[in-house]
Scaffold this active site. Structure first.
Site, PDB file in Angstrom:
ATOM      1  CG  PHE A 123       8.033 -17.383  -3.830  1.00  9.18           C
ATOM      2  CD1 PHE A 123       8.735 -17.818  -4.950  1.00  9.18           C
ATOM      3  CD2 PHE A 123       7.875 -16.016  -3.629  1.00  9.18           C
ATOM      4  CE1 PHE A 123       9.264 -16.912  -5.854  1.00  9.18           C
ATOM      5  CE2 PHE A 123       8.402 -15.102  -4.533  1.00  9.18           C
ATOM      6  CZ  PHE A 123       9.094 -15.553  -5.645  1.00  9.18           C
ATOM      7  CG  LEU A 125      10.617 -11.329  -2.406  1.00 11.05           C
ATOM      8  CD1 LEU A 125      12.025 -11.278  -3.003  1.00 11.05           C
ATOM      9  CD2 LEU A 125       9.602 -10.929  -3.488  1.00 11.05           C
ATOM     10  CD  GLU A 127      15.464 -10.204   3.485  1.00 22.11           C
ATOM     11  OE1 GLU A 127      15.943  -9.159   3.982  1.00 22.11           O
ATOM     12  OE2 GLU A 127      16.101 -10.997   2.793  1.00 22.11           O
ATOM     13  N   GLY A 131       9.526  -5.681   2.189  1.00 20.16           N
ATOM     14  CA  GLY A 131       8.228  -6.195   1.764  1.00 20.16           C
ATOM     15  C   GLY A 131       7.965  -5.728   0.350  1.00 20.16           C
ATOM     16  CD1 TRP A 156       6.036 -10.516   6.005  1.00 19.15           C
ATOM     17  CD2 TRP A 156       4.513 -11.069   7.543  1.00 19.15           C
ATOM     18  NE1 TRP A 156       5.865  -9.446   6.835  1.00 19.15           N
ATOM     19  CE2 TRP A 156       4.935  -9.761   7.787  1.00 19.15           C
ATOM     20  CE3 TRP A 156       3.550 -11.644   8.379  1.00 19.15           C
ATOM     21  CZ2 TRP A 156       4.441  -8.996   8.835  1.00 19.15           C
ATOM     22  CZ3 TRP A 156       3.057 -10.891   9.426  1.00 19.15           C
ATOM     23  CH2 TRP A 156       3.498  -9.583   9.637  1.00 19.15           C
ATOM     24  CD  GLN A 336     -25.361  -4.626   6.723  1.00 24.78           C
ATOM     25  OE1 GLN A 336     -24.292  -4.797   7.301  1.00 24.78           O
ATOM     26  NE2 GLN A 336     -26.338  -3.918   7.237  1.00 24.78           N
ATOM     27  N   GLY A 340     -27.358 -10.543  11.934  1.00 26.22           N
ATOM     28  CA  GLY A 340     -26.603 -11.023  13.099  1.00 26.22           C
ATOM     29  C   GLY A 340     -25.975 -12.388  12.857  1.00 26.22           C
ATOM     30  CD  GLU A 363       1.486 -14.711  -4.766  1.00 23.60           C
ATOM     31  OE1 GLU A 363       1.444 -14.546  -6.001  1.00 23.60           O
ATOM     32  OE2 GLU A 363       1.398 -15.821  -4.222  1.00 23.60           O
TER      33      GLU A 363
HETATM   34  C1  LIG Z   1      -0.469 -14.030   5.541  1.00 22.61           C
HETATM   35  C2  LIG Z   1       0.698 -13.572   4.719  1.00 22.61           C
HETATM   36  C3  LIG Z   1       1.342 -14.475   3.888  1.00 22.61           C
HETATM   37  C4  LIG Z   1       2.446 -14.074   3.141  1.00 22.61           C
HETATM   38  N1  LIG Z   1       3.121 -14.998   2.366  1.00 22.61           N
HETATM   39  C5  LIG Z   1       4.316 -14.646   1.819  1.00 22.61           C
HETATM   40  C6  LIG Z   1       5.141 -15.643   1.188  1.00 22.61           C
HETATM   41  O1  LIG Z   1       4.786 -16.827   1.088  1.00 22.61           O
HETATM   42  N2  LIG Z   1       6.338 -15.258   0.702  1.00 22.61           N
HETATM   43  C7  LIG Z   1       6.778 -13.965   0.787  1.00 22.61           C
HETATM   44  O2  LIG Z   1       7.885 -13.682   0.329  1.00 22.61           O
HETATM   45  N3  LIG Z   1       6.019 -12.999   1.382  1.00 22.61           N
HETATM   46  C8  LIG Z   1       4.805 -13.323   1.896  1.00 22.61           C
HETATM   47  N4  LIG Z   1       4.038 -12.362   2.515  1.00 22.61           N
HETATM   48  C9  LIG Z   1       4.541 -10.986   2.596  1.00 22.61           C
HETATM   49  C10 LIG Z   1       3.766 -10.003   1.758  1.00 22.61           C
HETATM   50  O3  LIG Z   1       4.024 -10.232   0.390  1.00 22.61           O
HETATM   51  C11 LIG Z   1       4.119  -8.579   2.225  1.00 22.61           C
HETATM   52  O4  LIG Z   1       3.523  -8.408   3.489  1.00 22.61           O
HETATM   53  C12 LIG Z   1       3.684  -7.536   1.254  1.00 22.61           C
HETATM   54  O5  LIG Z   1       4.441  -7.591   0.083  1.00 22.61           O
HETATM   55  C13 LIG Z   1       3.791  -6.118   1.842  1.00 22.61           C
HETATM   56  O6  LIG Z   1       5.032  -5.905   2.426  1.00 22.61           O
HETATM   57  P1  LIG Z   1       5.128  -5.306   3.904  1.00 22.61           P
HETATM   58  O7  LIG Z   1       4.257  -6.122   4.776  1.00 22.61           O
HETATM   59  O8  LIG Z   1       6.555  -5.182   4.275  1.00 22.61           O
HETATM   60  O9  LIG Z   1       4.477  -3.878   3.805  1.00 22.61           O
HETATM   61  P2  LIG Z   1       5.220  -2.533   3.322  1.00 22.61           P
HETATM   62  O10 LIG Z   1       6.005  -2.781   2.108  1.00 22.61           O
HETATM   63  O11 LIG Z   1       5.924  -1.954   4.491  1.00 22.61           O
HETATM   64  O12 LIG Z   1       3.978  -1.619   2.951  1.00 22.61           O
HETATM   65  C14 LIG Z   1       3.162  -0.987   3.928  1.00 22.61           C
HETATM   66  C15 LIG Z   1       2.111  -0.151   3.199  1.00 22.61           C
HETATM   67  O13 LIG Z   1       2.779   0.851   2.414  1.00 22.61           O
HETATM   68  C16 LIG Z   1       2.402   0.756   1.060  1.00 22.61           C
HETATM   69  N5  LIG Z   1       3.542   1.110   0.217  1.00 22.61           N
HETATM   70  C17 LIG Z   1       4.797   0.614   0.250  1.00 22.61           C
HETATM   71  N6  LIG Z   1       5.545   1.183  -0.712  1.00 22.61           N
HETATM   72  C18 LIG Z   1       4.748   2.039  -1.374  1.00 22.61           C
HETATM   73  C19 LIG Z   1       4.940   2.951  -2.475  1.00 22.61           C
HETATM   74  N7  LIG Z   1       6.114   3.029  -3.107  1.00 22.61           N
HETATM   75  N8  LIG Z   1       3.912   3.695  -2.874  1.00 22.61           N
HETATM   76  C20 LIG Z   1       2.704   3.607  -2.260  1.00 22.61           C
HETATM   77  N9  LIG Z   1       2.463   2.764  -1.214  1.00 22.61           N
HETATM   78  C21 LIG Z   1       3.460   2.002  -0.787  1.00 22.61           C
HETATM   79  C22 LIG Z   1       1.984  -0.708   0.879  1.00 22.61           C
HETATM   80  O14 LIG Z   1       1.133  -0.869  -0.242  1.00 22.61           O
HETATM   81  C23 LIG Z   1       1.288  -0.964   2.197  1.00 22.61           C
HETATM   82  O15 LIG Z   1      -0.019  -0.468   2.145  1.00 22.61           O
HETATM   83  C24 LIG Z   1       2.902 -12.733   3.214  1.00 22.61           C
HETATM   84  C25 LIG Z   1       2.236 -11.829   4.045  1.00 22.61           C
HETATM   85  C26 LIG Z   1       1.165 -12.236   4.821  1.00 22.61           C
HETATM   86  C27 LIG Z   1       0.512 -11.226   5.734  1.00 22.61           C
END
Ligand SMILES: Cc1cc2nc3c(=O)[nH]c(=O)nc-3n(C[C@H](O)[C@H](O)[C@H](O)COP(=O)(O)OP(=O)(O)OC[C@H]3O[C@@H](n4cnc5c(N)ncnc54)[C@H](O)[C@@H]3O)c2cc1C
Length: 379
Positions: A123, A125, A127, A131, A156, A336, A340, A363
Site C-alpha cells: 500500500f 501512500l 512520500e 507522511g 517507507w 525490566q 540483564g 498507519e
Molecule cells: C517501518 C515503516 C513502515 C511503513 N509502511 C508504510 C506503508 O506500507 N505504506 C505507506 O504509505 N507508508 C508507510 N509508512 C509511513 C508511515 O505511515 C509514516 O511514516 C507516518 O504516517 C508518519 O509520516 P512521516 O514519517 O512523514 O512523519 P511526519 O508526518 O513528518 O510527522 C512527524 C511528527 O510530527 C507529528 N505531526 C505531524 N503533523 C501533525 C499535526 N498536524 N499535529 C500534531 N502532530 C503532527 C507526527 O505525529 C510525528 O510525530 C511506514 C513507515 C515506517 C517507519
C-alpha cells in the site's frame, strides 16, 4: 453483551497460535538480526488462509469476520511482528481495498492472488514530503486517455520488494487538490518501476521496507480503483480499517512480552524467592495484564462494529492509540522484569520492545489518531 468467542473464532486463534510457535518462533531472532524477510513463512500463511482472511471465498479468501482476523493477528504478533505487518497490510489494506472498491475484473485478476499471498500486496501512500499530511502528494498520474503516466517516489513501503501488487496513490489533477488524487494498481515489473533502497530499521527488521521509484510507468486506466478522483477517499477509508490490524499487532507484541515476563518471573529467584513472590513484580504484572485486557476490549469492539457494518472510525483510532501506547509500556516492563537477560536477544523481549515503537508511527501516528478521535467527538 457477549464476550464469548465462537467455536470457529477459537479454532482460528488456536491455529494461529500453533503456527506462530512451530513456524515463526524458530528463526525469528536470526531474521531480525539479518533483516531477512520471512518468505517461506508468509507463503505457508497464504496456504493456511491467514493472508486473505476476510475475503470472499469466491476470490480465494477465508470468508471470516474481523474478530477472527484480530485474534489471528494477535497470536502471530506475539512471536513475529515482521510477519504480522505483512499480514496486516495484505489483509486490511490491499485485499480489503480491492474487494470493497475494485471492479470485478480487478478482483479476478489481482484479489484472487493477493488473498493467497501468491502475490503479496503493498500500500503506497507515503512520500518523502508526504507522511501525516497525505494530501501533499508529489507523485503524479497524468491522464493519457487509455492509461496514466506515473512519476514520483514513494517512501517507507512495507513489503516493498516482496510484493507483486502495489496500490499506488498519485495526484492526477493538482488544481482539484485531494479530490484530484487517484489510486492505481501497479504490478511489479512494469517498465519504469524501480524498487529502491531497503531501510535499516530499529524494529520489525524482518519486514522489508523500501522506497519505490516510478518513471513514466504506463498504468492502464482499467487499473484505477473507483471513479476519477476517488484515490484520497480510498486511502483514508482503507486506513480506517487498517488501524484495527495494527492495533492488534501492538496488542500481540504487548501480550507476547507479558507472557514471557510472567513465565520468567515464576522461574527466576532473587533474595531466596521467585521474582513473582515480590510484590513490586506482582504489581507490575497486574498493571501489564490490565493494560493488555483494556487494549483487547477496545480492539474487539472496533472489529465487531466493523463486522456489524456500523461506524467504527473512532473505535478503531482509539484502539490503535491505546494499544500502541501500552505496547511501549508493557514491553519496557517485560525487559525490566527480565533484568540483564531482558537486554539480550536470546530472551526475545528486547526485540518486542523495539518492534512496539513502530505501532505508534505507521498507519497514522498517535497524534493523527488523536486528531481522528477528537474530530469524531466534536462533530
Ligand atoms: C517501518 C515503516 C513502515 C511503513 N509502511 C508504510 C506503508 O506500507 N505504506 C505507506 O504509505 N507508508 C508507510 N509508512 C509511513 C508511515 O505511515 C509514516 O511514516 C507516518 O504516517 C508518519 O509520516 P512521516 O514519517 O512523514 O512523519 P511526519 O508526518 O513528518 O510527522 C512527524 C511528527 O510530527 C507529528 N505531526 C505531524 N503533523 C501533525 C499535526 N498536524 N499535529 C500534531 N502532530 C503532527 C507526527 O505525529 C510525528 O510525530 C511506514 C513507515 C515506517 C517507519
Amino acid at each position: 453483551m457477549n464476550f464469548d468467542l465462537s467455536e470457529e473464532q477459537l479454532a482460528v486463534q488456536q491455529a494461529a497460535r500453533d503456527f506462530a510457535q512451530t513456524e515463526l518462533l524458530p528463526g525469528v531472532i536470526e531474521r531480525d538480526t539479518h533483516q531477512k524477510f520471512p518468505t517461506e513463512q508468509i507463503k505457508k500463511m497464504g496456504e493456511l488462509g491467514f493472508m486473505g482472511m476476510m475475503v470472499d471465498p469466491k476470490y480465494n479468501g477465508g470468508g471470516m469476520d474481523t474478530v477472527s482476523y484480530v485474534l489471528a493477528m494477535e497470536e502471530i504478533s506475539k512471536v513475529d511482528a515482521s510477519a504480522s505487518v505483512c499480514m496486516s497490510v495484505n489483509n486490511s489494506l490491499v485485499a480489503w481495498g480491492l474487494e470493497k472498491y475494485g471492479t470485478e475484473e480487478q478482483k479476478k485478476k489481482y484479489l484472487t492472488r493477493v488473498a493467497t499471498a501468491e502475490a503479496i500486496g503493498a500500500f503506497c501512500l507515503s512520500e518523502p514530503e508526504a507522511g501525516s499530511d497525505a494530501t501533499s502528494q508529489r507523485t503524479t498520474a497524468e491522464d493519457k486517455g487509455d492509461h496514466y503516466l506515473l512519476n514520483g517516489t514513494k517512501n517507507w513501503i512495507t513489503n516493498g520488494n516482496s510484493a507483486g501488487v502495489y496500490l499506488v496513490i498519485a495526484q492526477t489533477d493538482a488544481e482539484k487538490k485531494h479530490k484530484g488524487i487517484n489510486a492505481l494498481i501497479v504490478e511489479k515489473g512494469m517498465p519504469g518501476f524501480v524498487i529502491g533502497k531497503k531501510e535499516d530499521k530499529m524494529g520489525i527488521r524482518g519486514s522489508d521496507t523500501h522506497s519505490l521509484m516510478f518513471t513514466d510507468v504506463k498504468v492502464p486506466k482499467a487499473n484505477r480503483i473507483g471513479e476519477d478522483g476517488f484515490g484520497f477517499s480510498f486511502a483514508m477509508n482503507t486506513l480506517n480499517g487498517g488501524r484495527i490490524g495494527i492495533a492488534s499487532q501492538a496488542l500481540g507484541i504487548a501480550a507476547g512480552a507479558y507472557e514471557l515476563a510472567l513465565k520468567y518471573a515464576k522461574e527466576r529467584k532473587a533474595f531466596g524467592k521467585t521474582l513473582s513472590q515480590h510484590q513490586a513484580i506482582q504489581f507490575m504484572l497486574a498493571d501489564m495484564a490490565t493494560k493488555i485486557d483494556g487494549a483487547r476490549l477496545l480492539i474487539h469492539r472496533a472489529a465487531l462494529l466493523k463486522d456489524q457494518k456500523k461506524d467504527f472510525v473512532k473505535a478503531a483510532a482509539m484502539a490503535k492509540l491505546y494499544a500502541s501506547q501500552i505496547a511501549q509500556e508493557v514491553t519496557t516492563d517485560a525487559v525490566q522484569i527480565h533484568g540483564g537477560y531482558g537486554y539480550v536477544k536470546e530472551y526475545h523481549v528486547e526485540r518486542l520492545m523495539r518492534d512496539a515503537k513502530i505501532t505508534q508511527i505507521y498507519e497514522g501516528t498517535s497524534e493523527i489518531q488523536r486528531m481522528v478521535i477528537s474530530r469524531e467527538l466534536l462533530r
